[in-house]
Write a protein that holds these residues in place. Structure first.
Motif, mmCIF file in Angstrom:
data_model
loop_
_atom_site.group_PDB
_atom_site.id
_atom_site.type_symbol
_atom_site.label_atom_id
_atom_site.label_comp_id
_atom_site.label_asym_id
_atom_site.label_seq_id
_atom_site.Cartn_x
_atom_site.Cartn_y
_atom_site.Cartn_z
ATOM 1 N N ILE A 159 33.973 44.286 24.388
ATOM 2 C CA ILE A 159 34.551 43.642 25.312
ATOM 3 C C ILE A 159 33.575 43.584 26.587
ATOM 4 C CG2 ILE A 159 35.888 45.486 26.452
ATOM 5 C CD1 ILE A 159 38.170 43.792 27.025
ATOM 6 N N ALA A 160 33.440 42.361 27.458
ATOM 7 C CA ALA A 160 32.632 42.305 28.609
ATOM 8 C C ALA A 160 33.461 41.731 29.905
ATOM 9 C CB ALA A 160 31.629 41.420 28.262
ATOM 10 N N ASP A 161 33.193 42.519 31.041
ATOM 11 C CA ASP A 161 33.821 42.049 32.158
ATOM 12 C C ASP A 161 33.368 40.721 32.224
ATOM 13 O OD1 ASP A 161 33.864 41.730 35.306
ATOM 14 O OD2 ASP A 161 34.970 43.564 34.973
ATOM 15 N N TYR A 162 34.082 39.897 33.039
ATOM 16 C CA TYR A 162 33.650 38.463 33.343
ATOM 17 C C TYR A 162 32.629 38.438 34.442
ATOM 18 C CZ TYR A 162 36.154 38.311 37.814
ATOM 19 O OH TYR A 162 36.621 38.927 39.009
ATOM 20 N N SER A 163 32.283 39.394 35.123
ATOM 21 C CA SER A 163 31.297 39.341 36.120
ATOM 22 C C SER A 163 30.133 40.365 35.538
ATOM 23 C CB SER A 163 31.501 40.104 37.372
ATOM 24 O OG SER A 163 32.287 41.484 37.258
#
Length: 233
Positions: A159-163
């Motif tokens: 998972i990756a933060d949108y920022s």
């Protein structure tokens, strides 16, 4: 039919049986949550043959959609392939306008996967390093399969933060701007953290060891709030 072909058929049939049970469990949850029976029946469907090329030909699919391609990473798409077991899932059970599932996860259909990885940050940058976004969260964060890290011919899921990263126009690099403190401490204040697969491995939390395990966790409703559980605050 040769023994090799027969074994291949049996393996595929077993895979599909497993995937079917996962999908049926998700459908049952949707029904329990009050979703209309017709909508539930249409929630997973056989993919259009042409749409499957989105997964089977990554370079051909995405080479036209990128901006800021001043590096050779786009060529790396020729090296990556989505495993046949994952392609089989979309061939038979492509998600179709699903509501958020366990933990706030939204599974994307093939056209949505194409759009997300072509133009949306950070997905369009992660793809060049072998991560294909196939789901998002309610908060707009992204969940991807790591095509460079396989176990039993299945990609792990992160998972990756949108920022997490964005394009730095001044430096003309993709810079990671939302990273754990233990990673940021390796860099000086004026030194950009340039996106690379090594940085991805250090920064992005793994949410499942394989694609099928991720789907099983969704079906079993193991995620309570995937953003709160895995992302840096």
């Amino acid at each position: 039919m040769t023994t090799e072909k027969n074994n291949s058929y049996e393996e595929q049939h077993h895979r599909m049986a497993d995937m079917n049970s996962i999908v049926q469990k998700i459908k049952q949850t949707l029904l329990s949550d009050g979703m209309d029976t017709t909508e539930v029946d249409e929630a997973f469907a056989e993919a259009k043959l042409n749409d499957l090329t989105i997964l089977t030909d990554l370079y051909g699919t995405f080479r036209e959609g990128f901006v800021n391609d001043n590096d050779a990473n786009l060529e790396n798409l020729k090296k990556y392939s989505v495993p046949e077991g994952v392609v089989d899932f979309y061939r038979n059970f492509e998600p179709n306008s699903l509501p958020p599932l366990s933990g706030g996860v939204v599974l994307l259909g093939l056209e949505a996967i194409k759009g997300e990885n072509s133009t949306a940050s950070p997905s369009m940058y992660l793809l060049k390093h072998g991560l294909l976004t196939f789901a998002t969260t309610i908060g707009g964060h992204v969940i991807g399969m790591d095509l460079k890290d396989m176990q039993n011919n299945e990609p792990r899921v992160v998972i990756a933060d949108y920022s997490f990263c964005s394009y730095n126009e001044d430096l003309q690099v993709v810079e990671c701007v939302h990273v754990p403190d233990e990673v940021a401490n390796y860099y000086s204040d004026d030194e950009p953290i340039v996106l690379s697969y090594d940085v991805i491995k250090e920064c992005l939390p793994q949410v499942a060891a394989s694609f099928s395990t991720f789907l099983i966790k969704l079906a079993d409703e193991e995620f309570e709030n995937i953003e709160r559980e895995y992302l840096v605050g």
